[in-house]
Scaffold this active site. Structure first.
Site, PDB file in Angstrom:
ATOM      1  N   GLU A  79     140.854  73.241  13.264  1.00  0.00           N
ATOM      2  CA  GLU A  79     140.729  72.610  14.584  1.00  0.00           C
ATOM      3  C   GLU A  79     140.948  71.110  14.437  1.00  0.00           C
ATOM      4  O   GLU A  79     140.634  70.348  15.343  1.00  0.00           O
ATOM      5  CB  GLU A  79     139.393  72.934  15.243  1.00  0.00           C
ATOM      6  N   CYS A 111     135.576  76.703  15.116  1.00  0.00           N
ATOM      7  CA  CYS A 111     135.175  77.055  13.742  1.00  0.00           C
ATOM      8  C   CYS A 111     135.345  78.540  13.450  1.00  0.00           C
ATOM      9  O   CYS A 111     135.033  79.000  12.347  1.00  0.00           O
ATOM     10  CB  CYS A 111     133.715  76.667  13.510  1.00  0.00           C
ATOM     11  N   THR A 152     126.419  65.100  10.878  1.00  0.00           N
ATOM     12  CA  THR A 152     126.913  66.464  10.626  1.00  0.00           C
ATOM     13  C   THR A 152     128.437  66.492  10.482  1.00  0.00           C
ATOM     14  O   THR A 152     129.058  67.511  10.748  1.00  0.00           O
ATOM     15  CB  THR A 152     126.464  67.444  11.742  1.00  0.00           C
ATOM     16  N   SER A 201     125.156  73.467  22.678  1.00  0.00           N
ATOM     17  CA  SER A 201     125.952  74.151  21.645  1.00  0.00           C
ATOM     18  C   SER A 201     125.047  74.924  20.687  1.00  0.00           C
ATOM     19  O   SER A 201     125.394  76.021  20.237  1.00  0.00           O
ATOM     20  CB  SER A 201     126.839  73.165  20.881  1.00  0.00           C
ATOM     21  N   HIS A 233     127.714  80.710   9.952  1.00  0.00           N
ATOM     22  CA  HIS A 233     128.464  79.464  10.152  1.00  0.00           C
ATOM     23  C   HIS A 233     127.461  78.316  10.013  1.00  0.00           C
ATOM     24  O   HIS A 233     126.339  78.397  10.535  1.00  0.00           O
ATOM     25  CB  HIS A 233     129.121  79.449  11.537  1.00  0.00           C
ATOM     26  N   ASN A 276     129.666  69.497   7.536  1.00  0.00           N
ATOM     27  CA  ASN A 276     130.361  70.527   8.308  1.00  0.00           C
ATOM     28  C   ASN A 276     131.851  70.498   7.972  1.00  0.00           C
ATOM     29  O   ASN A 276     132.474  69.429   8.008  1.00  0.00           O
ATOM     30  CB  ASN A 276     130.162  70.273   9.807  1.00  0.00           C
ATOM     31  N   SER A 309     132.923  77.230  18.696  1.00  0.00           N
ATOM     32  CA  SER A 309     132.573  76.767  20.040  1.00  0.00           C
ATOM     33  C   SER A 309     133.661  77.128  21.037  1.00  0.00           C
ATOM     34  O   SER A 309     134.839  77.236  20.691  1.00  0.00           O
ATOM     35  CB  SER A 309     132.380  75.252  20.030  1.00  0.00           C
TER      36      SER A 309
HETATM   37  N1  CAA Z   1     111.305  64.260  10.416  1.00  0.00           N
HETATM   38  C1  CAA Z   1     111.654  65.557  10.360  1.00  0.00           C
HETATM   39  N2  CAA Z   1     112.354  66.183  11.365  1.00  0.00           N
HETATM   40  C2  CAA Z   1     112.709  65.447  12.444  1.00  0.00           C
HETATM   41  C3  CAA Z   1     112.359  64.097  12.558  1.00  0.00           C
HETATM   42  C4  CAA Z   1     111.623  63.486  11.491  1.00  0.00           C
HETATM   43  N3  CAA Z   1     111.275  62.199  11.520  1.00  0.00           N
HETATM   44  N4  CAA Z   1     112.832  63.626  13.734  1.00  0.00           N
HETATM   45  C5  CAA Z   1     113.476  64.683  14.335  1.00  0.00           C
HETATM   46  N5  CAA Z   1     113.382  65.768  13.556  1.00  0.00           N
HETATM   47  C6  CAA Z   1     113.953  67.101  13.800  1.00  0.00           C
HETATM   48  C7  CAA Z   1     113.813  67.548  15.241  1.00  0.00           C
HETATM   49  O1  CAA Z   1     112.518  68.062  15.505  1.00  0.00           O
HETATM   50  C8  CAA Z   1     114.903  68.601  15.288  1.00  0.00           C
HETATM   51  O2  CAA Z   1     114.423  69.782  14.643  1.00  0.00           O
HETATM   52  P1  CAA Z   1     114.343  71.149  15.493  1.00  0.00           P
HETATM   53  O3  CAA Z   1     115.743  71.441  15.935  1.00  0.00           O
HETATM   54  O4  CAA Z   1     113.789  72.129  14.524  1.00  0.00           O
HETATM   55  O5  CAA Z   1     113.428  70.857  16.654  1.00  0.00           O
HETATM   56  C9  CAA Z   1     115.987  68.056  14.376  1.00  0.00           C
HETATM   57  O6  CAA Z   1     115.361  67.030  13.592  1.00  0.00           O
HETATM   58  C10 CAA Z   1     117.167  67.460  15.120  1.00  0.00           C
HETATM   59  O7  CAA Z   1     116.694  66.456  15.961  1.00  0.00           O
HETATM   60  P2  CAA Z   1     117.073  66.393  17.532  1.00  0.00           P
HETATM   61  O8  CAA Z   1     116.711  67.674  18.198  1.00  0.00           O
HETATM   62  O9  CAA Z   1     116.492  65.109  18.042  1.00  0.00           O
HETATM   63  O10 CAA Z   1     118.642  66.364  17.607  1.00  0.00           O
HETATM   64  P3  CAA Z   1     119.709  65.303  17.122  1.00  0.00           P
HETATM   65  O11 CAA Z   1     119.753  64.111  17.971  1.00  0.00           O
HETATM   66  O12 CAA Z   1     119.617  65.073  15.641  1.00  0.00           O
HETATM   67  O13 CAA Z   1     121.041  66.103  17.387  1.00  0.00           O
HETATM   68  C11 CAA Z   1     122.587  67.882  17.314  1.00  0.00           C
HETATM   69  C12 CAA Z   1     121.214  67.395  16.844  1.00  0.00           C
HETATM   70  C13 CAA Z   1     122.591  67.942  18.841  1.00  0.00           C
HETATM   71  C14 CAA Z   1     122.836  69.264  16.777  1.00  0.00           C
HETATM   72  C15 CAA Z   1     123.652  66.892  16.828  1.00  0.00           C
HETATM   73  O14 CAA Z   1     123.632  66.805  15.424  1.00  0.00           O
HETATM   74  C16 CAA Z   1     125.040  67.277  17.268  1.00  0.00           C
HETATM   75  O15 CAA Z   1     125.453  67.021  18.399  1.00  0.00           O
HETATM   76  N6  CAA Z   1     125.810  67.927  16.343  1.00  0.00           N
HETATM   77  C17 CAA Z   1     127.148  68.374  16.622  1.00  0.00           C
HETATM   78  C18 CAA Z   1     127.183  69.696  17.385  1.00  0.00           C
HETATM   79  C19 CAA Z   1     126.746  70.866  16.557  1.00  0.00           C
HETATM   80  O16 CAA Z   1     126.752  70.860  15.331  1.00  0.00           O
HETATM   81  N7  CAA Z   1     126.377  71.962  17.227  1.00  0.00           N
HETATM   82  C20 CAA Z   1     126.031  73.185  16.552  1.00  0.00           C
HETATM   83  C21 CAA Z   1     126.442  74.401  17.333  1.00  0.00           C
HETATM   84  S1  CAA Z   1     128.175  74.315  17.752  1.00  0.00           S
HETATM   85  C22 CAA Z   1     128.966  74.914  16.352  1.00  0.00           C
HETATM   86  O17 CAA Z   1     128.379  75.552  15.550  1.00  0.00           O
HETATM   87  C23 CAA Z   1     130.394  74.593  16.162  1.00  0.00           C
HETATM   88  C24 CAA Z   1     130.500  73.453  15.254  1.00  0.00           C
HETATM   89  O18 CAA Z   1     130.613  73.601  14.036  1.00  0.00           O
HETATM   90  C25 CAA Z   1     130.465  72.111  15.816  1.00  0.00           C
END
Ligand code: CAA
Length: 392
Positions: A79, A111, A152, A201, A233, A276, A309
Site C-alpha cells: 500500500e 495491510c 507505529t 480503526s 496482523h 508496522n 483497513s
Molecule cells: N503508561 C502506560 N500505558 C499508557 C500510558 C502510560 N503512561 N499512557 C497511555 N497508555 C496506554 C493507553 O491506556 C492505551 O492503552 P489501551 O488501548 O489498552 O487503553 C494505549 O497506551 C494507547 O494510548 P491512547 O489510547 O491514548 O492512543 P494513542 O494516542 O497512542 O493512539 C492509535 C493509538 C490511535 C492506535 C494510534 O497509534 C494510531 O492512530 N495508529 C495508527 C492506526 C492503527 O494502527 N490502527 C490499528 C487498526 S488499523 C490496521 O490494523 C491497519 C494498519 O496497519 C494501519
C-alpha cells in the site's frame, strides 16, 4: 498434494529509531509506547530504500539460482507503491534475474493484500504443480511526525516462496474472508501519508476479528483448542494482544492457554523492533513465531488473522512441516540490533525526505553502500536501481 510456504525471508532498513528517544523528544511517558503500544523500536528507511529494494532484498535472502529459474509468478502486495502504473513486481523480477516467462503484478487492499496473494499462489500451484510463486509483502509505514500514529511507523518486507511439498508450512483449505466498506484508514493519491480514524480503526480490527473468527469456527467446526498458535496482523503489538484476549477460550486447560500465550509473545518480538510494515506485519509475526517458539512441532496448526483497513479481514490456517526450523534463521534478533540508531532530527529528515527533481525529472542519491539493493537515481522520471556489489 500439499502446498504452502517453502521459504520465507525478511528485509528491513539499516536505521533504527529508539522509541524511548522519540517519547523524550515528544514529551510523552516512554511507558505509553513500551507498555501502552508494546513497541520498542522502529525501522527508518532512507530515500534510497523503498518497497522495491526491500522486497528484492527479502527475496534475495532466500532464493537460489534454481528457484529463479522455476518461479513463474511474482506478486507484490503493498500500500506504499512507487508508481500508479508499473508494478513493483516487474522491477523486482528484473533485479532478481527471474526467468522471463513469468507473470508479475502488484496487488492492493491495505495491510490485507498479501493474504489474497498467498491464496492466488496456492490456486496457481494447485493447477501447475511444478510452479513456484514468489509472494512479497513490502511497505513503508509513514504517518508523519507529531501524529498519533508516529510511534507505529516502520519499514520492511517479507518474501515467501510458495510451492508444492513445502518445507515450512502447508496451507489448509479453510479461508474465511469478510469485507466491510468503512473509512478507518485510507490514503488518497494526492497524499503521502494516510488519513486515520485511529480509535475507530482499532474497533474495526477487533470487531472484524471477533466476527470472522466466529464464522470460521462455525464453518469449519473448530475452536481454539485445535491450534498451537494464533498470529495476528500487527499494526502495533498491543492491539493484537487485545485481539488475543478477545478470542481466548477460558475453558481450555491452563497449560494449553499458556502455550497460546507464550507463542503470542514470541510472535511479536520482531514487530516490537521493526514497527508496522503494513502488508508484511502478519507474516513478520509468523516468522517471529517460527524462529523463536520453543514448543512448535510438526503437525501443529497455526491460525492467522489478516486485516486490511477499508476493510477486508481473513482467517486461515497452516500446518507446521517436519524439519521447518532448518529453513529459518537463528540470528535475526542479533541482526536487528546491528541497525544504526538515528537521532530525532536525523529521523525526521531521513524518513520524510522527498526526491527533489530538476526540470528534466532527474535526481541523484548517495549513501546507499550498506544496502543490498538501492535506488540510486531518478533519470527522466525513471527510477534506477542497482544491486550493491559488496554491501558494507
Ligand atoms: N503508561 C502506560 N500505558 C499508557 C500510558 C502510560 N503512561 N499512557 C497511555 N497508555 C496506554 C493507553 O491506556 C492505551 O492503552 P489501551 O488501548 O489498552 O487503553 C494505549 O497506551 C494507547 O494510548 P491512547 O489510547 O491514548 O492512543 P494513542 O494516542 O497512542 O493512539 C492509535 C493509538 C490511535 C492506535 C494510534 O497509534 C494510531 O492512530 N495508529 C495508527 C492506526 C492503527 O494502527 N490502527 C490499528 C487498526 S488499523 C490496521 O490494523 C491497519 C494498519 O496497519 C494501519
Amino acid at each position: 498434494m500439499t502446498i504452502g510456504i517453502d521459504k520465507i525471508g525478511f528485509a528491513t532498513s539499516n536505521y533504527v529509531l529508539k522509541l524511548d528517544d522519540l517519547a523524550e523528544k515528544r514529551g510523552i511517558d516512554p511507558e505509553k509506547l513500551s507498555k501502552g503500544l508494546l513497541l520498542k523500536e522502529l525501522s527508518i528507511a532512507p530515500i534510497t530504500e523503498d518497497i522495491i529494494t526491500l522486497g528484492a532484498s527479502a527475496a534475495e535472502s532466500i532464493l537460489s539460482e534454481k528457484d529463479k529459474q522455476e518461479i513463474d509468478m511474482v506478486i507484490v502486495a503493498t500500500e506504499s507503491g512507487t508508481d500508479q502504473s508499473k508494478a513493483a513486481a516487474v522491477f523486482i523480477h528484473g533485479l532478481l534475474g527471474i526467468q522471463p516467462f513469468a507473470r508479475s503484478f502488484e496487488i492492493k487492499e491495505a495491510c490485507y493484500g498479501a493474504t489474497a496473494a498467498l491464496d492466488y499462489a496456492k490456486l496457481h500451484v494447485k493447477q501447475y504443480p511444478q510452479s513456484k510463486v514468489l509472494v512479497i509483502a513490502s511497505d513503508i509505514a509513514k504517518y508523519g511526525a507529531h501524529t498519533p500514529g508516529e510511534p507505529t511507523q516502520g519499514a520492511g518486507s517479507i518474501a515467501m516462496l510458495i510451492s508444492q511439498n513445502p518445507r515450512i508450512l502447508s496451507f489448509n483449505e479453510d479461508n474465511v474472508a469478510q469485507t466491510r466498506d468503512v473509512m478507518d484508514f485510507w490514503r488518497p493519491n494526492y497524499s503521502t501519508t494516510p488519513f486515520v480514524n485511529g480509535i475507530y480503526s482499532t474497533q474495526q480490527y477487533l470487531d472484524s476479528l471477533k466476527s470472522t473468527w466466529a464464522e470460521y469456527q462455525q464453518r469449519h467446526k473448530v475452536s481454539l483448542k485445535d491450534f498451537a498458535a494464533y498470529c495476528f496482523h500487527l499494526p502495533y503489538p498491543k492491539l493484537a494482544l487485545k485481539g488475543m484476549k478477545k478470542i481466548m477460550d477460558k475453558t481450555l486447560p491452563e497449560d494449553q492457554q499458556q502455550i497460546l500465550k507464550d507463542n503470542f509473545d514470541k510472535s511479536i518480538l520482531y514487530s516490537q523492533k521493526v514497527g508496522n510494515i503494513y502488508t508484511g506485519s502478519l507474516f513478520l509475526g509468523l516468522l517471529s513465531l517460527l524462529e523463536n517458539s520453543d514448543n512448535l512441532k510438526a503437525g501443529d496448526k497455526i491460525v492467522l488473522f489478516s486485516y486490511g483497513s477499508g476493510a477486508v479481514a481473513e482467517i486461515f490456517s497452516a500446518n507446521v512441516v517436519d524439519g521447518y526450523e532448518q529453513q529459518l534463521s537463528t540470528t535475526r534478533l542479533q541482526e536487528l540490533d546491528q541497525r544504526l540508531p538515528v537521532s530525532i532530527p536525523d529521523y525526521e529528515q531521513m524518513f520524510f525526505e522527498e526526491a527533489q527533481l530538476d526540470e528534466n525529472g532527474n535526481a541523484y542519491f548517495s549513501g546507499y553502500e550498506n544496502q543490498v539493493y538501492a535506488l540510486t537515481e531518478i533519470a527522466e522520471h525513471q527510477r534506477k536501481y542497482i544491486k550493491v556489489e559488496k554491501p558494507l
